[in-house]
Design a protein around this motif. Structure first.
Motif, mmCIF file in Angstrom:
data_model
loop_
_atom_site.group_PDB
_atom_site.id
_atom_site.type_symbol
_atom_site.label_atom_id
_atom_site.label_comp_id
_atom_site.label_asym_id
_atom_site.label_seq_id
_atom_site.Cartn_x
_atom_site.Cartn_y
_atom_site.Cartn_z
ATOM 1 N N LEU A 94 0.817 -1.201 -0.053
ATOM 2 C CA LEU A 94 0.155 -0.155 -0.061
ATOM 3 C C LEU A 94 0.994 1.202 -0.068
ATOM 4 C CD1 LEU A 94 -2.754 -1.091 2.837
ATOM 5 C CD2 LEU A 94 -2.497 -1.621 0.217
ATOM 6 N N VAL A 95 0.930 2.036 -0.991
ATOM 7 C CA VAL A 95 1.741 3.016 -1.250
ATOM 8 C C VAL A 95 0.993 4.507 -1.198
ATOM 9 C CG1 VAL A 95 3.432 4.074 -2.918
ATOM 10 C CG2 VAL A 95 3.238 1.665 -2.914
ATOM 11 N N GLY A 96 1.535 5.363 -0.393
ATOM 12 C CA GLY A 96 0.753 6.672 -0.188
ATOM 13 C C GLY A 96 1.027 7.676 -1.189
ATOM 14 N N LYS A 97 0.433 8.736 -1.051
ATOM 15 C CA LYS A 97 0.775 10.049 -2.116
ATOM 16 C C LYS A 97 2.129 10.474 -2.340
ATOM 17 C CE LYS A 97 -4.055 11.975 -1.216
ATOM 18 N NZ LYS A 97 -4.729 12.949 -0.853
ATOM 19 N N ASP A 98 2.659 10.259 -1.178
ATOM 20 C CA ASP A 98 4.322 10.559 -1.436
ATOM 21 C C ASP A 98 5.118 9.521 -1.859
ATOM 22 O OD1 ASP A 98 4.209 8.594 0.844
ATOM 23 O OD2 ASP A 98 4.913 10.000 2.272
ATOM 24 N N GLY A 99 4.495 8.135 -2.074
ATOM 25 C CA GLY A 99 5.354 7.435 -2.664
ATOM 26 C C GLY A 99 5.981 6.330 -1.936
ATOM 27 N N LYS A 100 5.637 6.613 -0.502
ATOM 28 C CA LYS A 100 6.214 5.787 0.547
ATOM 29 C C LYS A 100 5.329 4.558 1.009
ATOM 30 C CE LYS A 100 8.940 9.245 2.688
ATOM 31 N NZ LYS A 100 9.372 10.161 3.770
ATOM 32 N N VAL A 101 5.615 3.266 1.165
ATOM 33 C CA VAL A 101 5.164 2.325 1.505
ATOM 34 C C VAL A 101 4.501 2.470 2.867
ATOM 35 C CG1 VAL A 101 5.048 -0.153 1.925
ATOM 36 C CG2 VAL A 101 6.471 0.888 0.149
ATOM 37 N N THR A 102 3.092 2.388 3.032
ATOM 38 C CA THR A 102 2.557 2.387 4.484
ATOM 39 C C THR A 102 2.447 1.053 5.121
ATOM 40 O OG1 THR A 102 0.274 2.595 3.435
ATOM 41 C CG2 THR A 102 1.350 4.928 4.039
ATOM 42 N N ARG A 103 2.243 -0.101 4.250
ATOM 43 C CA ARG A 103 2.181 -1.369 4.731
ATOM 44 C C ARG A 103 2.307 -2.194 3.485
ATOM 45 N NH1 ARG A 103 -1.550 -2.966 8.950
ATOM 46 N NH2 ARG A 103 -1.849 -5.329 9.015
#
Length: 196
Positions: A94-103
């Motif tokens: 699951l990737v956030g708007k900032d491109g970082k993986v949240t899970r």
């Protein structure tokens, strides 16, 4: 008679003396070995890794490196807010708007899988009967393959069985906690990038 009796007593005393000396020698050996252990601390106590500990640390290091690679977001998997699904690795990010993986988590693939490409979440259901007859929740659908709708879901009983290859089902199964995270992360229209 006295001479005979004295001879036997002497033999008995000599035998007892020899036995006593053997016992004393055994205890002296034990004490010496114990003293050696005290004077020469083991590698674990001296701060030096034992050969076995070093090998174990190497194995743990290699496993940590494999885990890191396995959990790394695949290259060329899009940008911004999205869901990334790797078919061979059976893993979702699951990737956030900032491109970082949240899970990130593993999944059990469906019997029918979509080809690699970019899809969008088309519909969702909080609770339904899965295509395999199992009650599921947090259903997030994103593709249709050969008339079979493919989506992520979590079984209410928490099971993630291997799908029956003889039946065309499209449920990509997650653990319940992962299903809740997917539900929160992927409203309708969210890109789902499927990679090999």
């Amino acid at each position: 008679m006295a001479r005979s009796s004295g001879g036997s007593a002497g033999v008995v005393v000599a035998g007892l003396t020899a036995a006593a000396l053997a016992v004393i020698g055994f205890f002296a050996y034990q004490a010496s070995a114990a003293q050696d252990r005290v004077e020469r601390p083991s590698a674990a106590r001296s701060g030096e890794p034992s050969p076995g500990a070093s090998r174990h640390a190497d194995d743990k290091g290699r496993q940590a490196e494999r885990d890191k690679k396995e959990k790394a977001l695949p290259a060329d998997s899009g940008e911004g807010l999205r869901v990334v699904y790797a078919l061979k690795r059976q893993r979702v990010w699951l990737v956030g708007k900032d491109g970082k993986v949240t899970r990130t988590f593993t999944v059990t693939p469906s019997a029918v899988s979509p080809p690699p490409g970019t899809y969008k979440v088309t519909s969702r259901s909080a609770h339904i009967q899965g295509s395999d007859g199992v009650p599921v929740e947090n259903v997030v659908r994103f593709a249709s393959v050969e008339g079979v709708t493919v989506g992520f879901s979590a079984a209410l009983d928490g099971s993630t069985p291997t799908p029956d290859a003889s039946r065309k089902t499209g449920g990509v199964r997650e653990k319940r906690a992962d299903g809740e995270a997917m539900w929160s992360h992927a409203p309708i229209g969210t890109p789902v990038v499927v990679v090999p």
